[in-house]
Design an enzyme around this catalytic site. Structure first.
Site, PDB file in Angstrom:
ATOM      1  N   ASN A 119       0.439  -2.740   5.335  1.00 43.13           N
ATOM      2  CA  ASN A 119       1.109  -4.009   5.575  1.00 43.13           C
ATOM      3  C   ASN A 119       2.556  -3.801   6.016  1.00 43.13           C
ATOM      4  O   ASN A 119       3.276  -2.955   5.475  1.00 43.13           O
ATOM      5  CB  ASN A 119       1.056  -4.852   4.299  1.00 43.13           C
ATOM      6  CG  ASN A 119       1.388  -6.300   4.561  1.00 43.13           C
ATOM      7  OD1 ASN A 119       1.109  -6.817   5.635  1.00 43.13           O
ATOM      8  ND2 ASN A 119       1.973  -6.969   3.583  1.00 43.13           N
ATOM      9  N   ARG A 122      -4.938   6.972   0.582  1.00 42.18           N
ATOM     10  CA  ARG A 122      -4.030   5.871   0.303  1.00 42.18           C
ATOM     11  C   ARG A 122      -4.461   5.069  -0.912  1.00 42.18           C
ATOM     12  O   ARG A 122      -5.622   5.114  -1.350  1.00 42.18           O
ATOM     13  CB  ARG A 122      -3.963   4.959   1.521  1.00 42.18           C
ATOM     14  CG  ARG A 122      -5.309   4.378   1.980  1.00 42.18           C
ATOM     15  CD  ARG A 122      -5.561   2.952   1.564  1.00 42.18           C
ATOM     16  NE  ARG A 122      -4.592   2.026   2.063  1.00 42.18           N
ATOM     17  CZ  ARG A 122      -4.627   1.464   3.276  1.00 42.18           C
ATOM     18  NH1 ARG A 122      -5.641   1.719   4.096  1.00 42.18           N
ATOM     19  NH2 ARG A 122      -3.704   0.600   3.652  1.00 42.18           N
ATOM     20  N   CYS A 176       0.854  -1.193   0.000  1.00 46.28           N
ATOM     21  CA  CYS A 176       0.000   0.000   0.000  1.00 46.28           C
ATOM     22  C   CYS A 176       0.887   1.239   0.000  1.00 46.28           C
ATOM     23  O   CYS A 176       2.080   1.154   0.296  1.00 46.28           O
ATOM     24  CB  CYS A 176      -0.910   0.074   1.237  1.00 46.28           C
ATOM     25  SG  CYS A 176      -2.137  -1.240   1.330  1.00 46.28           S
TER      26      CYS A 176
END
Length: 324
Positions: A79, A16, A2
């Site tokens: 992550n 995002r 991400c």
């Protein structure tokens, strides 16, 4: 994987890319002040600040991937595989499960400064939401109009870093990501001078030669550099349409196209959704991989004193404006 970004024109924007190889059925969700967030090891948040964001809903609970509260504080979990370490319960700390972390912070804090104070007592614990939803390896970016920080649960403790570039991706740890930018300090949006050999006539054969060496691959370290450079040099007008458009262009510079990141078994990581919050107005804009048209959800048009969240499935079918 991400990429998250904090960006300021006249207003502050936060959002995002959510990159993964499958979806949990994410929805656009508004959680009002009276919805009860039940916490595993702490008293329930019966009253809290209202939130708007993207969440997967399980057992009637919105599990937020990212959100902004009514006071303009934003937070996103990304992550952090192989680095995130969650602890055992500590009776001397405020024990928070990772899936609770976003509403825990955004439900109680108006600013990053207030979040810093709350974080002093937080112990992120190794508790899953359910047997079917194991603990996700995450780190987080928290941002308001004045500053950004990164929170990383590491083996040697909970680290809180100032984030001067307003960007977060994934591995390695944030301090190493930030140090890596030193390797690109010579890059520029302008055409560079010939410092290689002033006695040799070296042609400027293309525009954009100041960015020679800027990474373009899909690794998290390269996306960090690319997003930080793009954000730092972004130019747009201060109005809402220009600012939102530019924000999505920043995210687009590091978006992942399906087919380019093979994770095996005919599965691919790709940018499932991208979103942008105006943290002042409480409006969230999003687009999905299969629908590039922007969709907006306004926090303040909901009943913020309700005890029931409202959820809208993400629009996945391409919307096209036909001219004839």
């Amino acid at each position: 994987m991400c990429t998250a970004v904090s960006f300021k024109t006249k207003d502050h924007y936060f959002g995002r890319n959510f990159d993964f190889d499958f979806s949990y059925g994410e929805q656009a969700v508004i959680t009002p002040r009276e919805f009860e967030f039940k916490l595993r090891e702490l008293p329930a948040l019966k009253k809290h600040y209202a939130l708007v964001g993207i969440a997967a809903i399980f057992d009637d609970v919105p599990l937020y991937y990212d959100a902004v509260n009514e006071y303009g504080l934003g937070m996103a979990g990304l992550n952090f595989e192989g680095n995130a370490v969650f602890n055992e319960i500590d009776p001397n700390m405020d024990n928070v499960a990772p899936y609770e972390f976003i509403p825990y912070i955004l439900g109680q804090c108006k600013t990053v400064a207030e979040a810093r104070v709350l974080l002093e007592k937080v112990n992120l614990v190794n508790l899953a939401f359910s047997d079917n939803l194991p603990v996700a390896s995450l780190h987080w970016i928290i941002a308001d109009k004045d500053e950004s920080i990164v929170v990383e649960p590491l083996a040697d403790g909970l680290k809180i870093y100032d984030d001067p570039v307003g960007v977060l991706t994934n591995n390695p740890t944030f301090d190493r990501q930030l140090f890596n930018l030193n390797n690109y300090r010579g890059l520029s949006a302008k055409t560079p001078e010939n410092t290689f050999d002033p006695n040799t006539d070296l042609d400027v054969y293309s525009r954009g030669m100041g960015t020679l060496g800027l990474p373009g691959d899909l690794t998290s370290s390269s996306r960090f550099v690319k997003a930080a450079f793009t954000r730092a040099h972004s130019v747009c007008d201060d109005d809402e349409n220009s600012s939102v458009s530019q924000f999505f262009h920043i995210l687009g510079s590091v978006a992942q196209q399906k087919g380019c990141c093979d994770v095996g078994n005919d599965e691919y990581e790709y940018t499932i959704y991208s979103n942008c919050y105006n943290t002042k107005t409480g409006v969230m804009y999003y687009r999905t991989y299969y629908n590039s048209q922007l969709t907006a959800l306004d926090l303040r048009k909901a009943d913020l004193d309700s005890d029931k969240y409202v959820a809208f499935p993400l629009i996945e079918t391409q919307q096209i404006n036909h001219l004839n």
